[in-house]
Design a protein around this motif. Structure first.
Motif, PDB file in Angstrom:
ATOM      1  N   SER A  66       0.839  -1.190   0.000  1.00  0.00           N
ATOM      2  CA  SER A  66       0.000   0.000   0.000  1.00  0.00           C
ATOM      3  C   SER A  66       0.875   1.241   0.000  1.00  0.00           C
ATOM      4  O   SER A  66       2.047   1.183   0.396  1.00  0.00           O
ATOM      5  N   ALA A  67       0.286   2.340  -0.449  1.00  0.00           N
ATOM      6  CA  ALA A  67       1.044   3.591  -0.530  1.00  0.00           C
ATOM      7  C   ALA A  67       0.127   4.771  -0.250  1.00  0.00           C
ATOM      8  O   ALA A  67      -1.047   4.759  -0.620  1.00  0.00           O
ATOM      9  N   ILE A  68       0.693   5.782   0.387  1.00  0.00           N
ATOM     10  CA  ILE A  68      -0.026   7.028   0.641  1.00  0.00           C
ATOM     11  C   ILE A  68      -0.030   7.812  -0.664  1.00  0.00           C
ATOM     12  O   ILE A  68       1.025   8.147  -1.193  1.00  0.00           O
ATOM     13  N   VAL A  69      -1.198   8.086  -1.195  1.00  0.00           N
ATOM     14  CA  VAL A  69      -1.297   8.811  -2.464  1.00  0.00           C
ATOM     15  C   VAL A  69      -1.814  10.229  -2.282  1.00  0.00           C
ATOM     16  O   VAL A  69      -1.754  11.031  -3.198  1.00  0.00           O
ATOM     17  N   GLY A  70      -2.320  10.526  -1.113  1.00  0.00           N
ATOM     18  CA  GLY A  70      -2.782  11.869  -0.799  1.00  0.00           C
ATOM     19  C   GLY A  70      -2.446  12.176   0.638  1.00  0.00           C
ATOM     20  O   GLY A  70      -2.573  11.325   1.512  1.00  0.00           O
ATOM     21  N   ALA A  71      -1.964  13.387   0.875  1.00  0.00           N
ATOM     22  CA  ALA A  71      -1.583  13.774   2.226  1.00  0.00           C
ATOM     23  C   ALA A  71      -1.876  15.252   2.418  1.00  0.00           C
ATOM     24  O   ALA A  71      -1.863  16.026   1.468  1.00  0.00           O
ATOM     25  N   PRO A  72      -2.125  15.674   3.676  1.00  0.00           N
ATOM     26  CA  PRO A  72      -2.308  17.100   3.941  1.00  0.00           C
ATOM     27  C   PRO A  72      -1.046  17.872   3.576  1.00  0.00           C
ATOM     28  O   PRO A  72       0.040  17.303   3.471  1.00  0.00           O
TER      29      PRO A  72
ATOM     30  N   THR B 188       5.453   9.376   2.657  1.00  0.00           N
ATOM     31  CA  THR B 188       6.132   8.179   3.135  1.00  0.00           C
ATOM     32  C   THR B 188       5.904   7.953   4.621  1.00  0.00           C
ATOM     33  O   THR B 188       6.230   6.906   5.140  1.00  0.00           O
ATOM     34  N   ILE B 189       5.317   8.924   5.305  1.00  0.00           N
ATOM     35  CA  ILE B 189       4.997   8.799   6.723  1.00  0.00           C
ATOM     36  C   ILE B 189       3.555   9.280   6.901  1.00  0.00           C
ATOM     37  O   ILE B 189       3.195  10.355   6.428  1.00  0.00           O
TER      38      ILE B 189
ATOM     39  N   ASN C  51      -4.879  11.655   5.163  1.00  0.00           N
ATOM     40  CA  ASN C  51      -4.142  10.685   4.354  1.00  0.00           C
ATOM     41  C   ASN C  51      -5.103   9.818   3.546  1.00  0.00           C
ATOM     42  O   ASN C  51      -6.150   9.389   4.046  1.00  0.00           O
ATOM     43  N   ILE C  52      -4.731   9.582   2.299  1.00  0.00           N
ATOM     44  CA  ILE C  52      -5.457   8.668   1.423  1.00  0.00           C
ATOM     45  C   ILE C  52      -4.474   7.581   1.016  1.00  0.00           C
ATOM     46  O   ILE C  52      -3.383   7.877   0.510  1.00  0.00           O
ATOM     47  N   VAL C  53      -4.845   6.332   1.281  1.00  0.00           N
ATOM     48  CA  VAL C  53      -3.956   5.200   1.019  1.00  0.00           C
ATOM     49  C   VAL C  53      -4.651   4.247   0.058  1.00  0.00           C
ATOM     50  O   VAL C  53      -5.823   3.908   0.254  1.00  0.00           O
ATOM     51  N   VAL C  54      -3.943   3.832  -0.976  1.00  0.00           N
ATOM     52  CA  VAL C  54      -4.447   2.785  -1.873  1.00  0.00           C
ATOM     53  C   VAL C  54      -3.670   1.514  -1.577  1.00  0.00           C
ATOM     54  O   VAL C  54      -2.515   1.562  -1.157  1.00  0.00           O
ATOM     55  N   PHE C  55      -4.339   0.378  -1.780  1.00  0.00           N
ATOM     56  CA  PHE C  55      -3.673  -0.875  -1.439  1.00  0.00           C
ATOM     57  C   PHE C  55      -4.002  -1.991  -2.407  1.00  0.00           C
ATOM     58  O   PHE C  55      -5.032  -1.979  -3.081  1.00  0.00           O
TER      59      PHE C  55
ATOM     60  N   GLN D 210      -9.064   1.420  -1.256  1.00  0.00           N
ATOM     61  CA  GLN D 210      -8.496   2.587  -0.585  1.00  0.00           C
ATOM     62  C   GLN D 210      -9.064   2.729   0.816  1.00  0.00           C
ATOM     63  O   GLN D 210     -10.146   2.236   1.109  1.00  0.00           O
ATOM     64  N   TYR D 211      -8.290   3.396   1.661  1.00  0.00           N
ATOM     65  CA  TYR D 211      -8.818   3.860   2.939  1.00  0.00           C
ATOM     66  C   TYR D 211      -8.400   5.301   3.127  1.00  0.00           C
ATOM     67  O   TYR D 211      -7.315   5.713   2.736  1.00  0.00           O
ATOM     68  N   ILE D 212      -9.321   6.067   3.676  1.00  0.00           N
ATOM     69  CA  ILE D 212      -9.131   7.501   3.849  1.00  0.00           C
ATOM     70  C   ILE D 212      -9.313   7.820   5.335  1.00  0.00           C
ATOM     71  O   ILE D 212     -10.362   7.517   5.909  1.00  0.00           O
ATOM     72  N   TYR D 213      -8.283   8.393   5.942  1.00  0.00           N
ATOM     73  CA  TYR D 213      -8.394   8.822   7.338  1.00  0.00           C
ATOM     74  C   TYR D 213      -9.186  10.123   7.356  1.00  0.00           C
ATOM     75  O   TYR D 213      -8.734  11.145   6.860  1.00  0.00           O
ATOM     76  N   ASP D 214     -10.381  10.078   7.943  1.00  0.00           N
ATOM     77  CA  ASP D 214     -11.331  11.175   7.752  1.00  0.00           C
ATOM     78  C   ASP D 214     -11.821  11.840   9.035  1.00  0.00           C
ATOM     79  O   ASP D 214     -12.797  12.577   9.008  1.00  0.00           O
ATOM     80  N   THR D 215     -11.141  11.619  10.154  1.00  0.00           N
ATOM     81  CA  THR D 215     -11.563  12.243  11.405  1.00  0.00           C
ATOM     82  C   THR D 215     -10.363  12.889  12.089  1.00  0.00           C
ATOM     83  O   THR D 215      -9.291  12.297  12.144  1.00  0.00           O
TER      84      THR D 215
END
Length: 186
Positions: A55-61, A67-68, A77-81, A102-107
């Motif tokens: 998986s990789a972080i494809v979107g970040a604030p 990479t972190i 963070n938006i992660v695709v896997f 994908q999973y999106i950290y949304d809170t």
């Protein structure tokens, strides 16, 4: 003057009302038509593990990097896997398919993700895909997400998947146990 039938009619009406409301209080307990327990293993790319990452972080604030995972509950963070799926919790067991999505950290104030993914299975026992979607309040031991459809052996299947974090190693690896109960099977 009240007719003599009125008390009998009133009593009959009350009986019907009580008996009809009773049947709505008892919820029907559905039994699954099919049940599967599978595991998927997620290895997040951290800048040093490209050979093993699934998986990789494809979107970040703006304040974060790819990479972190971001601080403050990974918000934004938006992660695709593309993770391996196994029948047991051993990372090195033979893969029976891939978990892709994908999973999106949304809170902002707790660890919660929104999930949208598919299990794509390709074995002699299972051919086809299962689609999942829903909120994942990560800090709760077991949580439910919706099974919204499928293809192949799972054509038009719907139900509920109970997921549980089975293992995790810091910010790099986690394993989910997915107990799938189909309530509509075609």
């Amino acid at each position: 003057m009240v007719p003599k039938r009125t008390p009998i009619i009133l009593l009959l009406f009350m009986f019907l009302t009580v008996s009809s409301s009773h049947k709505y209080k008892n919820k029907k307990h559905y039994k699954p038509c099919k049940n599967l327990v599978l595991f998927f293993h997620d290895v997040v790319y951290n800048g040093q593990n490209a050979a093993n990452a699934t998986s990789a972080i494809v979107g970040a604030p703006q304040w974060a990097n790819r990479t972190i995972l971001a601080n403050e509950f990974h918000f934004g963070n938006i992660v695709v896997f593309d993770d391996p799926i196994t029948l047991d919790n051993n990372f090195h067991s033979p893969s029976i398919g891939r978990a892709q999505g994908q999973y999106i950290y949304d809170t902002k104030n707790t660890f919660t993700a929104w999930l949208a993914f598919s299990f794509v299975l390709n074995t002699t026992d299972y051919q086809g895909s299962i689609q999942f979607i829903g909120a994942d309040p990560i800090m709760i031991k077991t949580r439910d997400i919706s099974v919204v459809g499928g293809t192949g052996d799972f054509f038009m299947h719907r139900g509920v998947a109970t997921i549980m974090t089975d293992a995790f190693e810091g910010e790099v690896y986690f394993r989910l146990r997915v107990d799938i109960k189909f309530y509509e099977c075609w």
